[in-house]
Design a protein around this motif. Structure first.
Motif, PDB file in Angstrom:
ATOM      1  N   MET A   1     -31.183   7.813  -1.804  1.00 17.67           N
ATOM      2  CA  MET A   1     -30.225   8.067  -2.878  1.00 17.67           C
ATOM      3  C   MET A   1     -30.659   7.312  -4.129  1.00 17.67           C
ATOM      4  N   LYS A   2     -30.734   8.004  -5.251  1.00 12.39           N
ATOM      5  CA  LYS A   2     -31.122   7.383  -6.508  1.00 12.39           C
ATOM      6  C   LYS A   2     -29.870   6.835  -7.204  1.00 12.39           C
ATOM      7  N   TRP A   3     -29.737   5.527  -7.205  1.00 15.42           N
ATOM      8  CA  TRP A   3     -28.539   4.938  -7.801  1.00 15.42           C
ATOM      9  C   TRP A   3     -28.851   3.766  -8.737  1.00 15.42           C
ATOM     10  N   GLN A   4     -30.004   3.149  -8.588  1.00  9.41           N
ATOM     11  CA  GLN A   4     -30.318   1.979  -9.406  1.00  9.41           C
ATOM     12  C   GLN A   4     -30.363   2.330 -10.890  1.00  9.41           C
ATOM     13  N   GLY A   5     -29.819   1.434 -11.697  1.00  9.01           N
ATOM     14  CA  GLY A   5     -29.893   1.579 -13.146  1.00  9.01           C
ATOM     15  C   GLY A   5     -28.886   2.539 -13.740  1.00  9.01           C
ATOM     16  N   ARG A   6     -27.970   3.052 -12.924  1.00 15.20           N
ATOM     17  CA  ARG A   6     -26.986   4.001 -13.449  1.00 15.20           C
ATOM     18  C   ARG A   6     -25.637   3.314 -13.650  1.00 15.20           C
ATOM     19  N   ARG A   7     -24.743   4.014 -14.325  1.00 10.35           N
ATOM     20  CA  ARG A   7     -23.442   3.461 -14.709  1.00 10.35           C
ATOM     21  C   ARG A   7     -22.619   3.068 -13.491  1.00 10.35           C
ATOM     22  N   GLY A   8     -22.014   1.898 -13.573  1.00 10.31           N
ATOM     23  CA  GLY A   8     -21.084   1.461 -12.542  1.00 10.31           C
ATOM     24  C   GLY A   8     -19.652   1.700 -12.974  1.00 10.31           C
ATOM     25  N   SER A   9     -18.745   1.586 -12.029  1.00 10.18           N
ATOM     26  CA  SER A   9     -17.328   1.806 -12.308  1.00 10.18           C
ATOM     27  C   SER A   9     -16.651   0.526 -12.802  1.00 10.18           C
ATOM     28  N   ARG A  10     -15.655   0.707 -13.648  1.00 15.11           N
ATOM     29  CA  ARG A  10     -14.824  -0.421 -14.068  1.00 15.11           C
ATOM     30  C   ARG A  10     -13.649  -0.632 -13.115  1.00 15.11           C
ATOM     31  N   ASN A  11     -13.494   0.269 -12.175  1.00 12.65           N
ATOM     32  CA  ASN A  11     -12.338   0.208 -11.283  1.00 12.65           C
ATOM     33  C   ASN A  11     -12.667  -0.494  -9.970  1.00 12.65           C
ATOM     34  N   ILE A  12     -13.376  -1.622 -10.111  1.00 10.44           N
ATOM     35  CA  ILE A  12     -13.718  -2.467  -8.972  1.00 10.44           C
ATOM     36  C   ILE A  12     -12.923  -3.767  -9.079  1.00 10.44           C
ATOM     37  N   GLU A  13     -12.231  -4.111  -8.019  1.00 11.36           N
ATOM     38  CA  GLU A  13     -11.525  -5.388  -7.936  1.00 11.36           C
ATOM     39  C   GLU A  13     -12.284  -6.255  -6.932  1.00 11.36           C
ATOM     40  N   ASP A  14     -13.011  -7.233  -7.431  1.00  7.87           N
ATOM     41  CA  ASP A  14     -13.901  -8.024  -6.587  1.00  7.87           C
ATOM     42  C   ASP A  14     -13.202  -9.304  -6.134  1.00  7.87           C
ATOM     43  N   ARG A  15     -12.880  -9.356  -4.847  1.00  8.53           N
ATOM     44  CA  ARG A  15     -12.204 -10.522  -4.271  1.00  8.53           C
ATOM     45  C   ARG A  15     -13.148 -11.334  -3.385  1.00  8.53           C
ATOM     46  N   ARG A  16     -14.425 -11.132  -3.510  1.00  9.82           N
ATOM     47  CA  ARG A  16     -15.350 -11.719  -2.551  1.00  9.82           C
ATOM     48  C   ARG A  16     -15.496 -13.225  -2.667  1.00  9.82           C
ATOM     49  N   ARG A  17     -15.079 -13.822  -3.765  1.00  9.19           N
ATOM     50  CA  ARG A  17     -15.155 -15.275  -3.898  1.00  9.19           C
ATOM     51  C   ARG A  17     -13.849 -15.952  -3.504  1.00  9.19           C
ATOM     52  N   ALA A  18     -12.854 -15.145  -3.130  1.00  9.33           N
ATOM     53  CA  ALA A  18     -11.551 -15.722  -2.784  1.00  9.33           C
ATOM     54  C   ALA A  18     -11.647 -16.515  -1.491  1.00  9.33           C
ATOM     55  N   GLY A  19     -10.789 -17.529  -1.361  1.00  5.33           N
ATOM     56  CA  GLY A  19     -10.757 -18.340  -0.147  1.00  5.33           C
ATOM     57  C   GLY A  19     -10.010 -17.631   0.957  1.00  5.33           C
ATOM     58  N   GLY A  20      -9.997 -18.256   2.139  1.00  5.70           N
ATOM     59  CA  GLY A  20      -9.246 -17.725   3.256  1.00  5.70           C
ATOM     60  C   GLY A  20      -9.923 -16.588   3.980  1.00  5.70           C
ATOM     61  N   SER A 213     -28.905  12.744  -7.784  1.00  6.13           N
ATOM     62  CA  SER A 213     -28.996  11.471  -7.079  1.00  6.13           C
ATOM     63  C   SER A 213     -29.446  11.586  -5.632  1.00  6.13           C
ATOM     64  N   LEU A 214     -29.355  12.784  -5.058  1.00  9.13           N
ATOM     65  CA  LEU A 214     -29.727  12.936  -3.656  1.00  9.13           C
ATOM     66  C   LEU A 214     -31.238  13.065  -3.509  1.00  9.13           C
ATOM     67  N   GLU A 215     -31.750  12.417  -2.484  1.00  3.74           N
ATOM     68  CA  GLU A 215     -33.160  12.503  -2.140  1.00  3.74           C
ATOM     69  C   GLU A 215     -33.306  13.216  -0.800  1.00  3.74           C
ATOM     70  N   ARG A 216     -34.527  13.580  -0.478  1.00  2.00           N
ATOM     71  CA  ARG A 216     -34.776  14.266   0.788  1.00  2.00           C
ATOM     72  C   ARG A 216     -34.265  13.394   1.948  1.00  2.00           C
ATOM     73  N   GLY A 217     -33.492  13.980   2.817  1.00  2.00           N
ATOM     74  CA  GLY A 217     -32.969  13.252   3.967  1.00  2.00           C
ATOM     75  C   GLY A 217     -31.582  12.681   3.766  1.00  2.00           C
ATOM     76  N   ASP A 218     -31.063  12.690   2.532  1.00  5.65           N
ATOM     77  CA  ASP A 218     -29.752  12.091   2.283  1.00  5.65           C
ATOM     78  C   ASP A 218     -28.631  12.852   2.981  1.00  5.65           C
ATOM     79  N   VAL A 219     -28.641  14.161   2.902  1.00  3.54           N
ATOM     80  CA  VAL A 219     -27.598  14.943   3.574  1.00  3.54           C
ATOM     81  C   VAL A 219     -27.670  14.718   5.076  1.00  3.54           C
ATOM     82  N   ALA A 220     -28.863  14.611   5.605  1.00  9.80           N
ATOM     83  CA  ALA A 220     -29.036  14.335   7.030  1.00  9.80           C
ATOM     84  C   ALA A 220     -28.449  12.979   7.391  1.00  9.80           C
ATOM     85  N   GLU A 221     -28.577  11.998   6.475  1.00  8.11           N
ATOM     86  CA  GLU A 221     -27.983  10.682   6.723  1.00  8.11           C
ATOM     87  C   GLU A 221     -26.469  10.778   6.803  1.00  8.11           C
ATOM     88  N   ALA A 222     -25.874  11.544   5.898  1.00  9.98           N
ATOM     89  CA  ALA A 222     -24.415  11.709   5.917  1.00  9.98           C
ATOM     90  C   ALA A 222     -23.974  12.450   7.174  1.00  9.98           C
TER      91      ALA A 222
END
Length: 279
Positions: A1-20, A213-222
């Motif tokens: 899948m070709k994804w590097q260098g493309r636009r990301g979403s602003r609708n991400i809520e990143d809680r990965r640094r939270a404690g607990g 964005s799809l590369e050969r084999g991507d549909v097979a992966e899904a």
């Protein structure tokens, strides 16, 4: 899948640094927890004898975490563009994008606690998708669904539940589930999940047409991912005889067929699992 260098979403809520956060003991345990999520079964017995959930901090964001976060962000952005277009052209209304919560270990949602035991899920209560990207490791190493497009399929499937919610389908289906017995409720759940698979197929085809964005084999992966997380396959992997009345997501064949139906048709009307005599 070709994804590097493309636009990301602003609708991400990143809680990965939270404690607990909770740390899960080993990839083998992650696989058990993932199977428990997909089958809707109590995995507590498997956690006895050393397989416990301990508490701890969220920890630092590793390079792998950063890459996975970017991947999810780009995939989410792709779903936003695709569903915005499809809602305008096929539904005649605006699409309100979903927020995706990234976390490590555990976090809270209006639908209950999110952890390795719950897996990725969509919560209608706050209209958010919850995802611990360590599930991608479980998907690849333990469940046998390798490749970045297999991971994208997981994201697209959860976003598809938001699409169902936007269309009013999810609320109606859950209302029916609340009024019937367990076997009947499971049958409705299967139709919900298969429709989400079909919508995921539409997204995959439109992502290829729009972004290339799809590369050969991507549909097979899904398709392989859909097979690996079919209820019958998971029950066999857990050493059980498949019991259709307990299925909540559909068989491997059903999940593959509905994904492919969406991919080939590109038409949301073709994903009406609730009107289908046979699924």
């Amino acid at each position: 899948m070709k994804w590097q260098g493309r636009r990301g979403s602003r609708n991400i809520e990143d809680r990965r640094r939270a404690g607990g956060a909770a740390q899960v003991g080993g990839l083998g345990l992650l696989a058990v927890l993932a199977i428990g999520y997909f089958l809707g079964v109590d995995v507590t017995p498997f956690l006895q004898g050393g397989g416990t959930l301990g508490s701890g901090g969220g920890g630092e964001i590793t390079e792998a975490d950063r890459q996975e976060g970017e991947f999810v962000s780009v995939t989410l952005a792709d779903t936003e563009e695709v569903w915005d277009e499809l809602f305008r052209t096929q539904v005649g209304q605006s699409y309100n994008p979903v927020t995706l919560v990234l976390y490590k270990g555990v976090t809270q949602s209006p639908c209950g606690g999110a952890s390795g035991a719950t897996g990725p899920f969509y919560c209608p209560g706050d209209r958010k998708v919850y995802l611990d990207t360590s599930f991608f490791t479980t998907l690849s190493r333990q469940l046998g669904a390798k490749g970045d497009f297999a991971a994208a399929y997981v994201v697209a499937h959860e976003v598809a539940h938001h699409v169902q919610n936007e269309l009013g389908i999810l609320g109606q289906a859950n209302s029916i589930r609340a009024q019937v017995g367990e076997a009947e409720a499971n049958a409705v759940s299967v139709r919900i999940e298969l429709q989400a698979d079909c919508y995921s197929g539409i997204w995959a085809r439109e992502a290829q047409a729009r972004f290339g964005s799809l590369e050969r084999g991507d549909v097979a992966e899904a398709m392989n991912a859909a097979r690996q997380i079919g209820d019958d396959t998971l029950q066999r992997s857990a050493g059980r005889i498949p019991m259709p009345h307990t299925f909540t997501h559909g068989t491997s064949e059903q999940r593959q067929n509905w994904f492919l139906r969406g991919y080939e048709s590109r038409d949301m009307r073709s994903c009406d699992t609730f009107s289908a005599d046979q699924i």
